[in-house]
Design a protein around this motif. Sequence first.
Motif, PDB file in Angstrom:
ATOM      1  N   PHE A   1      -1.564   8.268  -3.201  1.00  0.00           N
ATOM      2  CA  PHE A   1      -2.592   7.403  -3.793  1.00  0.00           C
ATOM      3  C   PHE A   1      -1.947   6.114  -4.289  1.00  0.00           C
ATOM      4  O   PHE A   1      -2.495   5.020  -4.105  1.00  0.00           O
ATOM      5  CB  PHE A   1      -3.279   8.134  -4.947  1.00  0.00           C
ATOM      6  N   SER A   2      -0.780   6.231  -4.908  1.00  0.00           N
ATOM      7  CA  SER A   2      -0.057   5.046  -5.400  1.00  0.00           C
ATOM      8  C   SER A   2       0.317   4.124  -4.258  1.00  0.00           C
ATOM      9  O   SER A   2       0.231   2.898  -4.376  1.00  0.00           O
ATOM     10  CB  SER A   2       1.209   5.483  -6.153  1.00  0.00           C
ATOM     11  N   SER A   3       0.735   4.716  -3.138  1.00  0.00           N
ATOM     12  CA  SER A   3       1.082   3.906  -1.967  1.00  0.00           C
ATOM     13  C   SER A   3      -0.118   3.097  -1.501  1.00  0.00           C
ATOM     14  O   SER A   3      -0.023   1.893  -1.247  1.00  0.00           O
ATOM     15  CB  SER A   3       1.582   4.822  -0.841  1.00  0.00           C
ATOM     16  N   GLY A   4      -1.275   3.761  -1.381  1.00  0.00           N
ATOM     17  CA  GLY A   4      -2.483   3.043  -0.986  1.00  0.00           C
ATOM     18  C   GLY A   4      -2.887   2.000  -2.008  1.00  0.00           C
ATOM     19  O   GLY A   4      -3.317   0.898  -1.651  1.00  0.00           O
ATOM     20  N   PHE A   5      -2.748   2.336  -3.290  1.00  0.00           N
ATOM     21  CA  PHE A   5      -3.106   1.404  -4.364  1.00  0.00           C
ATOM     22  C   PHE A   5      -2.307   0.104  -4.222  1.00  0.00           C
ATOM     23  O   PHE A   5      -2.873  -0.990  -4.322  1.00  0.00           O
ATOM     24  CB  PHE A   5      -2.830   2.056  -5.717  1.00  0.00           C
ATOM     25  N   LEU A   6      -1.004   0.210  -3.999  1.00  0.00           N
ATOM     26  CA  LEU A   6      -0.167  -0.988  -3.849  1.00  0.00           C
ATOM     27  C   LEU A   6      -0.580  -1.792  -2.626  1.00  0.00           C
ATOM     28  O   LEU A   6      -0.627  -3.027  -2.662  1.00  0.00           O
ATOM     29  CB  LEU A   6       1.306  -0.594  -3.742  1.00  0.00           C
ATOM     30  N   GLN A   7      -0.887  -1.098  -1.528  1.00  0.00           N
ATOM     31  CA  GLN A   7      -1.259  -1.808  -0.305  1.00  0.00           C
ATOM     32  C   GLN A   7      -2.584  -2.547  -0.462  1.00  0.00           C
ATOM     33  O   GLN A   7      -2.798  -3.579   0.168  1.00  0.00           O
ATOM     34  CB  GLN A   7      -1.341  -0.806   0.851  1.00  0.00           C
TER      35      GLN A   7
END
Length: 498
Positions: free
Chosen positions: A28-34
């Motif tokens: 989820f954090s990865s998607g949030f940053l993207q």
Amino acid sequence: MTTSDSALDTKSSKRLLAVVGFLVFVEFSSGFLQGYYVPLLDRIRDNLGVSDASIAWFITVQTLTAGVCVPILSKLGDIFGHRRMLRIAIITVLIGTVLVALAPSYPLVLLGRILSGPLAVWLPLELAIVHNQIKGETARRAIGMLISALTIGALIGSLAAGLFSSVLSSTAAQLLVPVVIVAISTIFVFTLVPESTVRTSPTIDWLGFILLALFMLALLAGINIVTATPVIGAVLVVAAVVLIVIFVWWELRTRVPALNMRLLTSNRLWPVYVTSFLFGMVLFGTQSITTTFLAGKPELVGYGFGLSAGVISLTTGANMLLAAVGAAIYSFIARATSLKGVLMVGSAVVALAQLLLIFGNASLVTVVVGIAFAGLGSGLLLGGLPAATAESSPADETGIATGVYNSVKTLGGALAGAVFAVVLGIFVIPEAGASSLGGYITIWVICAVATGICPILLSLIRSQDKGETHDQNAHQGENVYAAEAARPGEDTRPTTAL
């Protein structure tokens, strides 16, 4: 359902939550940053006092670094441990996000974006951990959860950027939000994520890695600049072709290659990789295309619906939510049919979406339905493709196999971005400064053909028989190094039939 079946399902669910629960937040954090940075690019540009051309490198350098990092760190995960590489990758990204938020000059901000490149390798490393810890249907459900978390994270990140930009007056404060998210993920990775237990040969093919890194840099850089500086871009692309030829020649002759070319080109994997490349063209190449078409003013350019940014964001948000749904349900569809069947259905649905856009682009309802279909089909592919890759790979090469999947999907998107820009330029309307409808239809035709041939390619996947599994296990046993003792009774079979 019998009592034993119920107990087994309960045990599988507990195992799933134990292994994947915290990885879901990491993804989820990865998607949030993207999703978070793109809406803030104008603020970042103004805060640093750089030009539009310069701020474009904010995205480009991260893409280039990711292209180099993914295959290398994925392979090193197979050698030294996937959690260990995930820890290194997440610490690097944490440092990068801090630099992006607090660096006083643009060169240091770009350094932060370079350090954020390993963000793209989080998912391949997580998939390797999942397939080391759990198997079969449970592993497929886990992959669906991770992909759904990634997609939802990107959507929430984009929405959060708008919220925090209005609540927080300081650009630095706005850019510290990703730091907090990544910091929480870092704690999870260092304290709660298990390590994989299977290792491949500790020999490192340094020349292979160098050639692969140079190839990815040359190809991605060439594609990114070919429209602005055609000569330099073309030279870089030609150099990339030469480098990949040399790389393949070397990999086929070295004893322990960086990439197992014979495995990657086997009938179990090459259709998956080609499908990933073609799907990447549609997934990444049409994001801005859809936005500009919906915003087009019919009275000026003869197409579009003149939608506002807010309405467009709702439409694209629905697309992303349906992608999350598709990723969440793909394993249940696969259980009723097969994983190959899910991939064929997913690519066919995406192709159908392109046909709706080609023939129904004058109707807003038809276009919205097409965008919805594209989201659902994409979700099935986003969940099914990495699952197919992991299940068709030896247990000690899962990291690099899923890393290659991620890389070829990215390369497809990069190539499509360059090609589609040229197509829109060919059909440009000088008076309006925008492409004509013919440019959009041409792009949708390319996407329809690209995804339309995927079911044919996927039908060529050869399922693995028992004898082949036994032989592969025997060969793998010669090169596997366990850093930790395997749990008693753990199923370490390297592959399953699609």
